[in-house]
Design a protein around this motif. Sequence first.
Motif, short mmCIF file in Angstrom:
data_model
loop_
_atom_site.label_atom_id
_atom_site.label_comp_id
_atom_site.label_asym_id
_atom_site.label_seq_id
_atom_site.Cartn_x
_atom_site.Cartn_y
_atom_site.Cartn_z
N THR A 40 -53.85 41.31 -83.64
CA THR A 40 -54.34 42.24 -82.73
C THR A 40 -54.28 41.53 -81.44
O THR A 40 -54.56 40.66 -80.99
N VAL A 41 -53.28 42.37 -80.30
CA VAL A 41 -53.07 41.77 -79.24
C VAL A 41 -54.40 42.32 -78.31
O VAL A 41 -54.34 43.55 -78.00
N GLY A 42 -55.31 41.79 -77.94
CA GLY A 42 -56.69 42.19 -77.34
C GLY A 42 -56.27 42.37 -75.74
O GLY A 42 -55.22 42.25 -75.35
N VAL A 43 -57.31 43.11 -75.13
CA VAL A 43 -57.34 43.48 -74.02
C VAL A 43 -57.06 41.98 -72.92
O VAL A 43 -57.88 41.11 -73.13
N GLY A 44 -56.01 41.97 -72.09
CA GLY A 44 -55.61 40.79 -71.38
C GLY A 44 -54.76 39.80 -72.14
O GLY A 44 -54.23 39.01 -71.44
N GLY A 45 -54.44 40.05 -73.53
CA GLY A 45 -53.47 39.40 -74.21
C GLY A 45 -52.27 39.58 -73.92
O GLY A 45 -51.82 40.84 -73.85
N GLN A 46 -51.12 38.66 -74.14
CA GLN A 46 -49.77 39.18 -73.93
C GLN A 46 -49.07 38.20 -75.15
O GLN A 46 -49.09 36.88 -75.18
N VAL A 47 -48.29 39.15 -75.74
CA VAL A 47 -47.41 38.21 -76.76
C VAL A 47 -45.94 38.39 -76.36
O VAL A 47 -45.44 39.37 -76.05
N ILE A 48 -45.60 37.02 -76.41
CA ILE A 48 -44.10 37.13 -75.98
C ILE A 48 -43.27 36.82 -77.35
O ILE A 48 -43.40 35.78 -77.85
N ALA A 49 -42.28 37.74 -77.84
CA ALA A 49 -41.66 37.57 -79.06
C ALA A 49 -40.30 37.18 -78.70
O ALA A 49 -39.33 37.82 -78.62
N ASN A 50 -40.13 35.73 -78.97
CA ASN A 50 -38.76 35.12 -78.87
C ASN A 50 -38.84 34.12 -80.13
O ASN A 50 -39.69 33.62 -80.28
N TYR A 51 -37.67 34.35 -80.77
CA TYR A 51 -37.43 33.39 -81.89
C TYR A 51 -36.00 32.98 -81.93
O TYR A 51 -34.94 33.77 -81.75
N GLY A 52 -35.71 31.56 -81.91
CA GLY A 52 -34.26 31.29 -81.89
C GLY A 52 -33.78 30.30 -80.74
O GLY A 52 -34.42 29.58 -80.49
N SER A 53 -32.85 30.77 -80.09
CA SER A 53 -32.52 29.97 -78.75
C SER A 53 -32.14 30.94 -77.88
O SER A 53 -32.02 32.31 -77.95
N TYR A 54 -32.26 30.67 -76.30
CA TYR A 54 -31.86 31.63 -75.49
C TYR A 54 -30.62 32.36 -75.56
O TYR A 54 -30.52 33.51 -75.19
N SER A 55 -29.43 31.59 -75.98
CA SER A 55 -28.12 32.26 -75.87
C SER A 55 -28.03 33.05 -77.11
O SER A 55 -27.33 34.01 -77.45
N SER A 56 -28.95 32.93 -78.29
CA SER A 56 -28.57 33.72 -79.61
C SER A 56 -29.79 33.69 -80.25
O SER A 56 -30.04 33.26 -81.32
N GLY A 57 -30.83 34.44 -79.54
CA GLY A 57 -32.28 34.82 -80.20
C GLY A 57 -32.07 35.58 -81.37
O GLY A 57 -31.15 36.28 -81.57
N ASN A 58 -33.19 35.29 -82.29
CA ASN A 58 -33.14 36.07 -83.68
C ASN A 58 -34.41 36.88 -83.50
O ASN A 58 -35.28 36.78 -82.63
N ARG A 59 -34.33 37.94 -84.49
CA ARG A 59 -35.72 38.68 -84.52
C ARG A 59 -36.78 38.13 -85.09
O ARG A 59 -36.78 37.38 -86.11
N VAL A 60 -38.20 38.34 -84.68
CA VAL A 60 -39.36 38.03 -85.32
C VAL A 60 -39.26 38.86 -86.47
O VAL A 60 -39.49 40.20 -86.03
N THR A 61 -39.64 38.58 -87.66
CA THR A 61 -40.02 39.19 -88.74
C THR A 61 -41.30 39.77 -88.82
O THR A 61 -42.25 38.80 -89.02
N LEU A 62 -41.91 40.82 -88.80
CA LEU A 62 -43.01 41.56 -89.09
C LEU A 62 -43.32 42.16 -89.97
O LEU A 62 -42.95 43.07 -90.16
N ASN A 63 -43.89 41.56 -91.26
CA ASN A 63 -44.60 42.05 -92.28
C ASN A 63 -45.68 42.42 -92.41
O ASN A 63 -46.33 42.85 -93.61
N SER A 64 -46.32 42.93 -91.36
CA SER A 64 -47.97 43.39 -91.27
C SER A 64 -48.15 44.46 -90.23
O SER A 64 -47.21 45.02 -89.66
N GLN A 65 -49.49 44.72 -89.89
CA GLN A 65 -49.47 45.48 -88.47
C GLN A 65 -49.85 44.76 -87.51
O GLN A 65 -50.91 44.09 -87.51
N MET A 66 -49.28 45.04 -86.26
CA MET A 66 -49.71 44.60 -84.93
C MET A 66 -50.17 45.74 -84.18
O MET A 66 -49.70 46.74 -84.08
N THR A 67 -51.52 45.55 -83.69
CA THR A 67 -52.01 46.55 -82.94
C THR A 67 -52.31 46.00 -81.60
O THR A 67 -52.83 44.96 -81.50
N ILE A 68 -51.89 46.81 -80.49
CA ILE A 68 -51.98 46.44 -79.18
C ILE A 68 -52.99 47.21 -78.74
O ILE A 68 -53.03 48.53 -78.54
#
Length: 300
Positions: A53-81
């Motif tokens: 759960t990304v609450g009021v005022g919260g911020q999620v930055i989804a980066n995984y890997g490296s700057y030049s070749s980032g990979n996807r974050v794998t979400l196997n659940s529910q994210m509620t914003i």
Amino acid sequence: TSVFLLVHCQVCLCFFFFFKQKTAYEIYQCDWSSDVCSSDLLDSSGVVDAPVTVGVGGQVIANYGSYSSGNRVTLNSQMTIANDGLRGLGTLKMGGFRYSGINGSGQIVNSGLIQGGSETSGYSTYLETDLTNNADGVVRAYQNGGATGTYFQMNGANIVNAGLMEADGANLYFSGSSTQNSGTIRTVSNASGSKLIFLNGAQLTDAGGGIGEVTGSASTLEISGGANINFGSLLMTNNATGTVSGTGSVLGGTIAIDPGSTLAFSGSAQLDPGAGGLTNSGQISVTSRSEEHTSELQSH
């Protein structure tokens, strides 16, 4: 490589100073955000299995890997914003790394803000998991820093949009996705260029009251590769341009092309406004089509 999923807690200090005045809900949000700020939601392979759960005022930055070749974050659940309409909203941001984003078997339920846009011109960020964008939710392809020509790609996702999806100085890109739209999908007039792109069999269906808006001389609508698009109501204005090529089609709804705007068809592309009708005060051009199809187009 590195694993990075950061939740920035803009509200925590404020809650610290006024702790006794806050409700249980507000304290919960702050406590939850504080816990996440000091921990790592990802395992070593970039997988999120627990509900988020990304609450009021919260911020999620989804980066995984490296700057030049980032990979996807794998979400196997529910994210509620979240968005409570009074104190603000939660934010999911993709685009610090090239090619970064989110995929997986989970889903995102958004009432806050989702932003995607690479910091490097010409590169993409991705959303490849199912998305429900509620009436108060915003999904934005945005110009990240000085980067131009960047893409926020919805690849193969099942999307339900009741809110706002927009391209603002970047390209909002639907590839092989299926979208039920009762909200608004639009470009924002921006000198850096804003595009709505549908291709690779993408399907957009009007779920009642859906709106498409392409506005401004640097705004473009592109439909190709068997994509079938029904905005419900499509408006092209202020010298906007659109191209429909290959086996792409614009079907159903109401279509209005204002003076100075153009919509060009080529190949086997189709235009069928349906019962809503076509109001053309701009220009519709047709190339590489049969005379029969040309006559049908001009008669609407």
